[in-house]
Design a protein around this motif. Structure first.
Motif, short mmCIF file in Angstrom:
data_model
loop_
_atom_site.label_atom_id
_atom_site.label_comp_id
_atom_site.label_asym_id
_atom_site.label_seq_id
_atom_site.Cartn_x
_atom_site.Cartn_y
_atom_site.Cartn_z
N LEU A 53 38.14 -6.58 -13.07
CA LEU A 53 37.68 -7.61 -13.81
C LEU A 53 38.49 -8.49 -12.67
O LEU A 53 38.90 -9.00 -11.92
CB LEU A 53 38.76 -8.17 -15.08
CG LEU A 53 39.01 -9.75 -15.31
CD1 LEU A 53 37.72 -9.87 -16.17
CD2 LEU A 53 39.56 -10.61 -16.18
N ASP A 54 37.29 -9.41 -12.05
CA ASP A 54 36.72 -10.08 -10.61
C ASP A 54 36.65 -11.81 -11.09
O ASP A 54 35.03 -11.92 -11.60
CB ASP A 54 35.99 -9.46 -9.72
CG ASP A 54 35.74 -9.99 -8.25
OD1 ASP A 54 36.54 -11.47 -8.59
OD2 ASP A 54 35.41 -8.96 -7.57
N LEU A 55 37.58 -12.44 -11.16
CA LEU A 55 37.67 -13.91 -11.37
C LEU A 55 37.80 -14.81 -10.20
O LEU A 55 38.49 -15.56 -10.59
CB LEU A 55 38.60 -14.52 -13.11
CG LEU A 55 38.32 -14.08 -14.00
CD1 LEU A 55 38.67 -14.00 -15.00
CD2 LEU A 55 36.38 -14.19 -14.84
N SER A 56 37.86 -14.24 -8.71
CA SER A 56 38.28 -14.86 -7.92
C SER A 56 36.97 -16.31 -7.40
O SER A 56 35.62 -15.97 -8.13
CB SER A 56 37.86 -13.94 -6.09
OG SER A 56 38.58 -12.75 -7.05
N LYS A 57 37.75 -17.14 -6.88
CA LYS A 57 37.08 -17.93 -6.47
C LYS A 57 36.76 -18.68 -7.68
O LYS A 57 35.16 -19.64 -7.14
CB LYS A 57 36.10 -17.67 -5.00
CG LYS A 57 36.62 -16.94 -3.69
CD LYS A 57 36.28 -16.82 -3.08
CE LYS A 57 36.36 -15.75 -1.43
NZ LYS A 57 35.94 -15.77 -1.17
N ASN A 58 37.21 -18.90 -8.29
CA ASN A 58 36.84 -19.94 -10.12
C ASN A 58 36.98 -21.08 -9.75
O ASN A 58 37.01 -21.69 -10.77
CB ASN A 58 36.75 -18.58 -10.93
CG ASN A 58 34.93 -18.22 -10.61
OD1 ASN A 58 34.55 -18.73 -10.73
ND2 ASN A 58 35.85 -16.74 -11.07
N GLN A 59 38.17 -21.46 -9.01
CA GLN A 59 39.17 -22.57 -9.17
C GLN A 59 39.81 -23.01 -10.30
O GLN A 59 39.77 -24.06 -11.06
CB GLN A 59 38.17 -24.19 -8.86
CG GLN A 59 37.61 -23.72 -7.85
CD GLN A 59 38.50 -24.63 -7.07
OE1 GLN A 59 39.31 -24.97 -6.86
NE2 GLN A 59 38.54 -23.24 -4.96
N LEU A 60 39.92 -21.26 -10.89
CA LEU A 60 40.95 -21.38 -12.41
C LEU A 60 41.95 -21.64 -13.06
O LEU A 60 42.88 -22.37 -11.12
CB LEU A 60 41.25 -20.16 -12.56
CG LEU A 60 39.97 -19.06 -12.80
CD1 LEU A 60 39.91 -17.60 -12.84
CD2 LEU A 60 38.91 -19.89 -14.35
N SER A 61 42.18 -22.82 -12.80
CA SER A 61 43.32 -23.02 -13.40
C SER A 61 44.91 -22.41 -14.26
O SER A 61 44.32 -21.48 -15.18
CB SER A 61 44.12 -25.15 -14.15
OG SER A 61 43.16 -24.69 -15.49
#
Length: 234
Positions: A35-43
């Motif tokens: 699961l890749d959620l890198s570089k999404n500005q997730l808080s």
């Protein structure tokens, strides 16, 4: 990005149903290789929403990539909670280049993560009898002060009768254990942090936690309880 998290969660659930089928009918949980959620500005709040959905759906992921977001110690606590409640081990966790704070001697969430892994019966991953696979844990580029001292402290506290129960590995490759170990972790580029020793440490909001550090003394009892719970659910 961060504002599309709710849409992502809905799309993920739909994709899981269409691609992997009904887990209740098959009797097998949904499993993902990555699961890749890198570089999404997730808080932290957005990550919490994703983690809550993964727990509710019992999604088990082998490799989780969350680098380059806006995750702080609160986000790391959400990840730790997911790891503790997941019956499958995560093989790789990338939290590099976020905003996680930690300091030796404090009861921080990096220490809490390591305690979780130490006490979890699924870690380290055993590929065969005595053949262990370390968890690849990427924490470079955060606000972890004195990272080498933190590693030394982990090693010093993880010994029993002269035998190390913790292994800080030099590579992500599997290895043969000479005796039982409760934690095996590969920490690439861990010394590369956003602060240097002697410099000011940006402090997260106060949370009333007392000083503590890693604290591994109750390891055996917790692991036994966890193994008994896993066996009861099997």
């Amino acid at each position: 990005e961060d504002r599309h998290v709710n849409d992502f969660i809905k799309c993920l659930q739909c994709w899981l149903w269409l691609t992997l089928g009904d887990p209740h009918r098959d009797g097998r949980p949904w499993r993902l290789k990555r699961l890749d959620l890198s570089k999404n500005q997730l808080s932290d709040e957005s990550l919490r929403s994703v983690i809550d959905s993964m727990k509710r759906l019992d999604v088990r992921v082998e490799r989780v990539f969350l680098s380059g977001n806006r995750l702080s110690s609160s986000g790391l606590a959400s990840i730790t909670e997911y790891l503790w409640n997941c019956q499958d081990a995560v093989w790789e966790l990338d939290l590099s280049d976020n905003e996680v704070h930690a300091e030796l001697g404090q009861d921080d969430n990096v220490s809490a993560l390591l305690r979780c892994l130490y006490n979890h019966s699924r870690y380290p991953v055993m590929l065969a009898p005595q053949k262990a696979l370390p968890l690849s844990l990427r924490l470079a580029g955060n606000f972890i002060r004195s990272p080498q001292r933190l590693i030394d402290d982990i090693r010093a506290k993880g010994c029993k009768d002269g035998k190390p129960l913790i292994r800080i590995c030099d590579s992500p490759e599997s290895y043969m254990q000479a005796h039982e170990e409760f934690l095996a972790v590969y920490l690439p580029d861990f010394l590369r942090q956003k602060i240097v020793d002697g410099g000011p440490v940006p402090q997260p909001a106060a949370n009333g936690q007392a000083e503590g550090g890693l604290r591994l003394r109750s390891r055996s009892r917790r692991r036994r309880r966890r193994k008994e719970a896993d066996a009861a659910q099997a």
